[in-house]
Design a protein around this motif. Sequence first.
Motif, PDB file in Angstrom:
ATOM      1  N   HIS A  13      17.895  27.802 -37.729  1.00 20.01           N
ATOM      2  CA  HIS A  13      18.697  27.026 -37.987  1.00 20.01           C
ATOM      3  C   HIS A  13      17.904  26.660 -39.494  1.00 20.01           C
ATOM      4  N   PRO A  14      18.341  26.647 -40.716  1.00 22.26           N
ATOM      5  CA  PRO A  14      17.526  26.554 -41.603  1.00 22.26           C
ATOM      6  C   PRO A  14      17.463  25.296 -42.103  1.00 22.26           C
ATOM      7  N   LEU A  15      18.346  24.265 -41.421  1.00 25.02           N
ATOM      8  CA  LEU A  15      18.641  22.808 -41.827  1.00 25.02           C
ATOM      9  C   LEU A  15      17.566  22.151 -40.540  1.00 25.02           C
ATOM     10  N   ARG A  16      17.658  23.219 -39.197  1.00 23.31           N
ATOM     11  CA  ARG A  16      17.270  21.605 -38.372  1.00 23.31           C
ATOM     12  C   ARG A  16      15.681  21.988 -37.909  1.00 23.31           C
ATOM     13  N   THR A  17      14.778  21.093 -38.193  1.00 20.61           N
ATOM     14  CA  THR A  17      13.834  21.098 -37.742  1.00 20.61           C
ATOM     15  C   THR A  17      13.185  22.203 -36.513  1.00 20.61           C
ATOM     16  N   ALA A  18      12.037  22.863 -36.576  1.00 23.07           N
ATOM     17  CA  ALA A  18      11.990  23.552 -35.390  1.00 23.07           C
ATOM     18  C   ALA A  18      10.762  22.623 -34.271  1.00 23.07           C
ATOM     19  N   ASP A  19      11.303  22.479 -32.978  1.00 27.17           N
ATOM     20  CA  ASP A  19      10.383  22.157 -32.292  1.00 27.17           C
ATOM     21  C   ASP A  19       9.068  22.782 -32.145  1.00 27.17           C
ATOM     22  N   PRO A  20       8.206  22.043 -32.265  1.00 31.29           N
ATOM     23  CA  PRO A  20       6.421  23.110 -32.237  1.00 31.29           C
ATOM     24  C   PRO A  20       6.066  22.592 -30.936  1.00 31.29           C
ATOM     25  N   SER A  21       6.570  21.782 -29.724  1.00 31.70           N
ATOM     26  CA  SER A  21       6.449  22.243 -28.837  1.00 31.70           C
ATOM     27  C   SER A  21       6.893  23.535 -28.099  1.00 31.70           C
ATOM     28  N   LEU A  22       7.407  24.534 -28.381  1.00 29.65           N
ATOM     29  CA  LEU A  22       7.803  25.491 -27.890  1.00 29.65           C
ATOM     30  C   LEU A  22       7.202  26.657 -28.428  1.00 29.65           C
ATOM     31  N   HIS A  23       6.265  26.088 -29.540  1.00 32.12           N
ATOM     32  CA  HIS A  23       5.685  27.659 -30.850  1.00 32.12           C
ATOM     33  C   HIS A  23       3.793  27.138 -29.838  1.00 32.12           C
ATOM     34  N   ALA A  24       3.712  25.825 -29.118  1.00 36.27           N
ATOM     35  CA  ALA A  24       2.253  26.433 -28.534  1.00 36.27           C
ATOM     36  C   ALA A  24       1.750  27.436 -27.037  1.00 36.27           C
ATOM     37  N   ASP A  25       2.940  27.301 -26.549  1.00 41.24           N
ATOM     38  CA  ASP A  25       2.522  28.369 -25.743  1.00 41.24           C
ATOM     39  C   ASP A  25       2.749  29.985 -26.507  1.00 41.24           C
ATOM     40  N   ALA A  26       1.910  30.807 -27.605  1.00 42.84           N
ATOM     41  CA  ALA A  26       2.618  31.420 -28.140  1.00 42.84           C
ATOM     42  C   ALA A  26       2.048  32.735 -27.693  1.00 42.84           C
ATOM     43  N   ASP A  27       2.724  34.036 -28.295  1.00 43.91           N
ATOM     44  CA  ASP A  27       2.996  35.241 -28.132  1.00 43.91           C
ATOM     45  C   ASP A  27       3.160  35.896 -28.736  1.00 43.91           C
ATOM     46  N   LEU A  28       2.664  37.173 -28.756  1.00 44.29           N
ATOM     47  CA  LEU A  28       3.246  38.325 -29.713  1.00 44.29           C
ATOM     48  C   LEU A  28       4.292  39.781 -29.975  1.00 44.29           C
ATOM     49  N   SER A  29       4.901  39.424 -28.477  1.00 39.97           N
ATOM     50  CA  SER A  29       6.083  39.354 -28.617  1.00 39.97           C
ATOM     51  C   SER A  29       7.292  40.111 -29.046  1.00 39.97           C
ATOM     52  N   GLY A  30       7.309  38.229 -29.487  1.00 40.83           N
ATOM     53  CA  GLY A  30       8.367  38.435 -30.377  1.00 40.83           C
ATOM     54  C   GLY A  30       8.416  38.539 -32.015  1.00 40.83           C
ATOM     55  N   PRO A  31       6.739  38.521 -32.791  1.00 34.03           N
ATOM     56  CA  PRO A  31       6.657  38.601 -33.686  1.00 34.03           C
ATOM     57  C   PRO A  31       6.552  40.358 -34.172  1.00 34.03           C
ATOM     58  N   PHE A  32       6.223  41.101 -33.323  1.00 35.74           N
ATOM     59  CA  PHE A  32       6.870  42.339 -32.779  1.00 35.74           C
ATOM     60  C   PHE A  32       7.915  42.579 -32.841  1.00 35.74           C
ATOM     61  N   LEU A  33       8.478  42.369 -32.339  1.00 36.34           N
ATOM     62  CA  LEU A  33      10.000  42.704 -32.567  1.00 36.34           C
ATOM     63  C   LEU A  33      10.782  42.378 -34.429  1.00 36.34           C
ATOM     64  N   PHE A  34       9.724  41.443 -34.570  1.00 40.55           N
ATOM     65  CA  PHE A  34      10.918  40.681 -36.194  1.00 40.55           C
ATOM     66  C   PHE A  34       9.555  41.860 -36.731  1.00 40.55           C
ATOM     67  N   LEU A  35       9.122  41.628 -37.183  1.00 41.63           N
ATOM     68  CA  LEU A  35       8.232  43.177 -37.760  1.00 41.63           C
ATOM     69  C   LEU A  35       8.805  44.264 -37.687  1.00 41.63           C
ATOM     70  N   LEU A  36       9.160  44.961 -36.220  1.00 44.98           N
ATOM     71  CA  LEU A  36       9.411  46.486 -36.396  1.00 44.98           C
ATOM     72  C   LEU A  36      10.909  46.571 -36.573  1.00 44.98           C
ATOM     73  N   SER A  37      11.255  44.777 -36.862  1.00 46.58           N
ATOM     74  CA  SER A  37      13.137  44.932 -37.219  1.00 46.58           C
ATOM     75  C   SER A  37      12.960  45.529 -38.711  1.00 46.58           C
ATOM     76  N   PHE A  38      11.979  44.143 -39.529  1.00 42.63           N
ATOM     77  CA  PHE A  38      12.114  43.806 -40.822  1.00 42.63           C
ATOM     78  C   PHE A  38      11.017  45.871 -41.883  1.00 42.63           C
ATOM     79  N   GLY A  39      10.197  46.640 -41.239  1.00 44.22           N
ATOM     80  CA  GLY A  39      10.514  47.645 -41.418  1.00 44.22           C
ATOM     81  C   GLY A  39      11.658  48.957 -41.506  1.00 44.22           C
ATOM     82  N   LEU A  40      12.337  48.423 -40.379  1.00 45.03           N
ATOM     83  CA  LEU A  40      12.985  49.575 -39.754  1.00 45.03           C
ATOM     84  C   LEU A  40      14.499  48.631 -40.939  1.00 45.03           C
ATOM     85  N   PHE A  41      15.111  47.956 -41.660  1.00 46.19           N
ATOM     86  CA  PHE A  41      15.617  47.934 -42.815  1.00 46.19           C
ATOM     87  C   PHE A  41      14.353  48.071 -43.631  1.00 46.19           C
ATOM     88  N   GLN A  42      14.015  47.859 -44.411  1.00 47.16           N
ATOM     89  CA  GLN A  42      13.358  48.579 -44.957  1.00 47.16           C
ATOM     90  C   GLN A  42      13.708  50.409 -45.369  1.00 47.16           C
TER      91      GLN A  42
END
Length: 258
Positions: A109-138
């Motif tokens: 949501h571009p107008l809603r503020t992201a919740d920092p408490s959700l991102h306090a528990d870091a992981d790399l599964s979601g970022p890897f999925l986004f980077l893979l999607s970015f590479g596929l669209f490219q």
Amino acid sequence: MAKEFPVPPVVFTPSTPTHRRHPVPGVGASSPPAFAPPRPSTSSAANPLPFMSFDVSAAAASSSSAPPLYTGPIGIGGSGASFEDEPPLLEELGINTRQIWRKTISILHPLRTADPSLHADADLSGPFLFLLSFGLFQLLAGKFHFGIVLGWVTVASLFLYFVFSMLSGGRRGDLDLYRCVSLVGYCMLPMVIFSAVSLFLPRGGGLIFGVGMAFVLWSTRVCTRLLAELASSGDEHRGLIAYACWLVYMLFSLLVIF
């Protein structure tokens, strides 16, 4: 006229000779037969194939005296838990799909503020999925940028972490390098959407530059807020943090445009 040849008879004696006996010279014995195969001994007369002997009664007795097989639930480490009680494979690998979905919705949501408490528990599964999607669209746009995207995200995370270290003087709060990589990867979601939208936009026009700038501001806003909330002294240098994030995501937008 056919000529007849005498054929000696083949005699199978009822006795149990193990070899052919020859008559002693000078003794009036009959001539030995031409062929006398050895007969099995008396002990093996009941079983003509001793190497295939099998006693049914002995086998039944041994099977009845054997201990019963364990048919209870199989557990790990002797806990006795069955396979149905084991956690899913993704949970054993440390991939929480529900948490990844909640983080994605908080950034989407571009107008809603992201919740920092959700991102306090870091992981790399979601970022890897986004980077893979970015590479596929490219790749659909005719650009093979998988290695470039992974390299740039790594360098961008190190750059932001170094900036925070210099600004805070060592007081980084809950922000470490692992969380920094996770935040930069999750905030790549607007860039992934821009990469998909750019497939339907004309190249070289002002429209794609305007759309790209909007998505860059979206990623910069979300990443700046999350970094400032997780760092102890992030609010004091929010402008500098925003400028560093803008430079990072501007590079990715140029990668999509050109």
